[in-house]
Design a protein around this motif. Structure first.
Motif, PDB file in Angstrom:
ATOM      1  N   GLU A   3       0.818  -1.213   0.000  1.00 38.33           N
ATOM      2  CA  GLU A   3       0.000   0.000   0.000  1.00 38.33           C
ATOM      3  C   GLU A   3       0.854   1.268   0.000  1.00 38.33           C
ATOM      4  O   GLU A   3       0.370   2.357  -0.291  1.00 38.33           O
ATOM      5  CB  GLU A   3      -0.957   0.003   1.197  1.00 38.33           C
ATOM      6  N   LYS A   4       2.151   1.134   0.303  1.00 41.11           N
ATOM      7  CA  LYS A   4       3.025   2.303   0.351  1.00 41.11           C
ATOM      8  C   LYS A   4       3.792   2.525  -0.957  1.00 41.11           C
ATOM      9  O   LYS A   4       4.604   3.434  -1.062  1.00 41.11           O
ATOM     10  CB  LYS A   4       4.027   2.150   1.510  1.00 41.11           C
ATOM     11  N   ASP A   6       4.761   3.673  -4.641  1.00 40.62           N
ATOM     12  CA  ASP A   6       4.457   4.832  -5.479  1.00 40.62           C
ATOM     13  C   ASP A   6       4.124   4.311  -6.882  1.00 40.62           C
ATOM     14  O   ASP A   6       5.015   4.061  -7.702  1.00 40.62           O
ATOM     15  CB  ASP A   6       5.660   5.770  -5.532  1.00 40.62           C
ATOM     16  N   ASP A 154      -3.029  -0.783  -8.442  1.00 35.39           N
ATOM     17  CA  ASP A 154      -4.025  -0.556  -7.390  1.00 35.39           C
ATOM     18  C   ASP A 154      -5.408  -1.018  -7.859  1.00 35.39           C
ATOM     19  O   ASP A 154      -5.597  -1.421  -9.012  1.00 35.39           O
ATOM     20  CB  ASP A 154      -4.048   0.908  -6.950  1.00 35.39           C
ATOM     21  N   GLU A 194       0.549  -9.654   0.789  1.00 38.49           N
ATOM     22  CA  GLU A 194       1.512  -9.102   1.751  1.00 38.49           C
ATOM     23  C   GLU A 194       2.140 -10.218   2.589  1.00 38.49           C
ATOM     24  O   GLU A 194       3.353 -10.255   2.795  1.00 38.49           O
ATOM     25  CB  GLU A 194       0.810  -8.097   2.678  1.00 38.49           C
ATOM     26  N   GLU A 211       6.428  -1.653  -9.936  1.00 42.45           N
ATOM     27  CA  GLU A 211       5.293  -0.751 -10.076  1.00 42.45           C
ATOM     28  C   GLU A 211       4.833  -0.847 -11.532  1.00 42.45           C
ATOM     29  O   GLU A 211       5.536  -0.392 -12.437  1.00 42.45           O
ATOM     30  CB  GLU A 211       5.691   0.672  -9.723  1.00 42.45           C
TER      31      GLU A 211
END
Length: 526
Positions: A3-4, A6, A154, A194, A211
């Motif tokens: 969740e952190k 970028d 996301d 996770e 990402e």
């Protein structure tokens, strides 16, 4: 962690072209070097649905020679795969030395999608994670380069991509109901991911998070990760090759002599320790009562009864889909073949196979030493018998110098882990050591030499091995101590009397199957 991230990272077209112009030829060169130095490579793509795994695999292979890689799309298990331990389908898809294997989803499916869909039960998770980490540790210790890539997007981006896919008849099939459900419960599925990343991010096989919202950024990052990992692996291989060449050329003979002296001293210390330990305790093999015997009449009466039981139990094994793995080791002329023949005589030949294990061929040498045994493991309901086994690594390979000290020492854990995987998948695993004394072996050798029909069974190597009897005895004792487990026990079979040995093997197998069937019946009642 996830969740952190970028996820706004991106790469412009010009910058992307500049980076790829350098990365693509570099990766092609590294592939050739991996082939030259015999480095096998596994690249696992994991990540959220619609994160672009297929697209990125397509981009990655543009730089690779198609003759040197294979891509595997890992989806739901086939019927054949379901009838084996869950890691079996990945052991059977290992790349040989110098080749690449690329996985679109991988062995992590069991702890990700299958877990989320409740196909993997909570009680199975700990064993699944253990199997995964053991798998990666064993392969990397043997020289495999494992590159794990997790593609992250996301919830909003995933929904957008799903909508685009479902808008077209040509691509709608790529979005499943499961994909839609995982998007709706994105936070829950993210927690599953996770946990997976945390529990399997290891020094020997670390995770690389990519990402993946911007395709160009993801492609460039994947190329950079793969290239960097392979460059490090190739550099290690070059240094090792240079070291061996230097020693071979004699340029470091003095240093080599010093090292050999140190090793000799270390080995001497180790040998002294083993001898002292042997004095302090009686060996396992020494406890075998080789005077145990049956008369011919007793043998025949017991054999008939046990073979009838075995015939019936074999049918039950198939009906209840219980796999059986039997391993036979022992001294040369110890009676393995005779015991196997009496064990299988009344069994349905369609439901068992006997694998005689010889020295590995070139294809087998190009893989991890356990690969050839994993390939031959039985599916549910079938029996596989190994005449000689994976224990060659800690016996003949250890004593004859066919593997390094480090390799045979770590093999105990690797073997235990493999047998645990088999047992966790429901297999009955039994291992027999056929024990005879040196005088009985000599008598059998001589009898074989004098019988024209059995002369093929005796070789010069058999006689040479007798000279190392004590070394083998020490190695076997250590093997029995370190690898006899509740889920895969060793049974020492007193074999000076062939009649007694054959009956003990049959009784042990019959008893193990009957106990397993009783246990299953009790479980079903509950």
């Amino acid at each position: 962690m996830l969740e952190k991230l970028d996820l706004t990272k991106s790469l412009g077209k010009a910058e992307y072209k500049e980076k790829m112009a350098e990365l693509m030829p570099r990766l092609g060169k590294l592939q050739r070097e991996c082939r030259e130095y015999g480095i096998p490579v596994m690249i696992a793509f994991e990540g959220y649905g619609a994160s672009g795994k297929g697209v990125q695999i397509g981009e990655l292979i543009k730089a690779l020679d198609p003759r040197g890689f294979e891509v595997y799309a890992v989806k739901n298990e086939t019927e054949e795969e379901r009838m084996h331990p869950f890691m079996w389908r990945f052991w059977t898809k290992l790349p040989a030395k110098g080749r690449f294997a690329i996985y679109d989803s991988s062995w992590y499916r069991k702890v990700l999608i299958d877990r989320f869909d409740k196909k993997t039960k909570k009680r199975e998770l700990a064993d699944a994670y253990r199997s995964i980490c053991s798998f990666e540790e064993q392969l990397t210790a043997d020289g495999m380069a494992i590159i794990k890539l997790f593609l992250a997007i996301d919830k909003k981006e995933q929904k957008k991509r799903f909508d685009k896919l479902t808008d077209s008849k040509e691509t709608a099939w790529r979005v499943s109901e499961g994909d839609i459900k995982r998007n709706k419960e994105f936070a829950k599925y993210q927690e599953v991911n996770e946990e997976m990343l945390t529990r399997t991010d290891t020094e020997y096989a670390p995770w690389n998070i990519v990402e993946a919202v911007d395709r160009r950024f993801a492609t460039a990052k994947i190329y950079a990760i793969v290239a960097q990992t392979l460059a490090e692996k190739v550099e290690e291989a070059k240094k090792e090759a240079a070291r061996k060449q230097k020693e071979k050329d004699g340029e470091s003979r003095e240093a080599g002599d010093i090292r050999e002296n140190c090793i000799s001293q270390d080995n001497g210390t180790e040998e002294n320790r083993v001898r002292q330990d042997k004095k302090m305790k009686e060996s396992i093999l020494g406890k075998a009562d080789l005077s145990l015997t049956y008369t011919k009449e007793e043998y025949k009466a017991r054999l008939v009864k046990l073979q009838k039981k075995m015939e019936k139990l074999h049918g039950e094994l198939y009906r209840r889909r219980i796999p059986v793995v039997l391993g036979f080791e022992g001294w040369d002329a110890g009676g393995k073949g005779g015991a196997i023949k009496r064990l299988t005589e009344k069994m349905d030949p369609r439901g068992f196979v006997v694998h005689p294990t010889a020295s590995p061929n070139d294809i087998e040498k190009a893989h991890h030493y356990l690969w050839r045994f994993w390939v031959d493991m039985p599916k549910a309901g079938h029996v596989t018998i190994f005449d000689r086994t994976w224990y060659g690594r800690v016996m003949v390979e250890r004593i004859e110098g066919f593997c390094t000290r480090q390799e045979w020492q770590r093999a105990y854990k690797e073997i235990n882990d493999m047998e645990k995987d088999l047992a966790d998948a429901g297999a009955i695993v039994l291992k027999f050591w056929m024990q005879i004394d040196k005088d009985e072996q000599a008598r059998r050798f001589k009898a074989r030499q004098e019988n024209p029909e059995k002369q093929w069974k005796i070789t010069d190597e058999d006689w040479r091995n007798r000279e190392k009897w004590e070394q083998y005895e020490e190695a076997v004792d250590e093997m029995l101590i370190r690898t006899s487990t509740p889920y895969a026990p060793w049974i020492v079979v007193e074999g000076n009397c062939k009649y007694f040995a054959r009956i003990k093997v049959l009784e042990t197998v019959v008893d193990a199957i009957e106990k397993r069937l009783e246990k299953d019946m009790e479980k079903n009642k509950k």
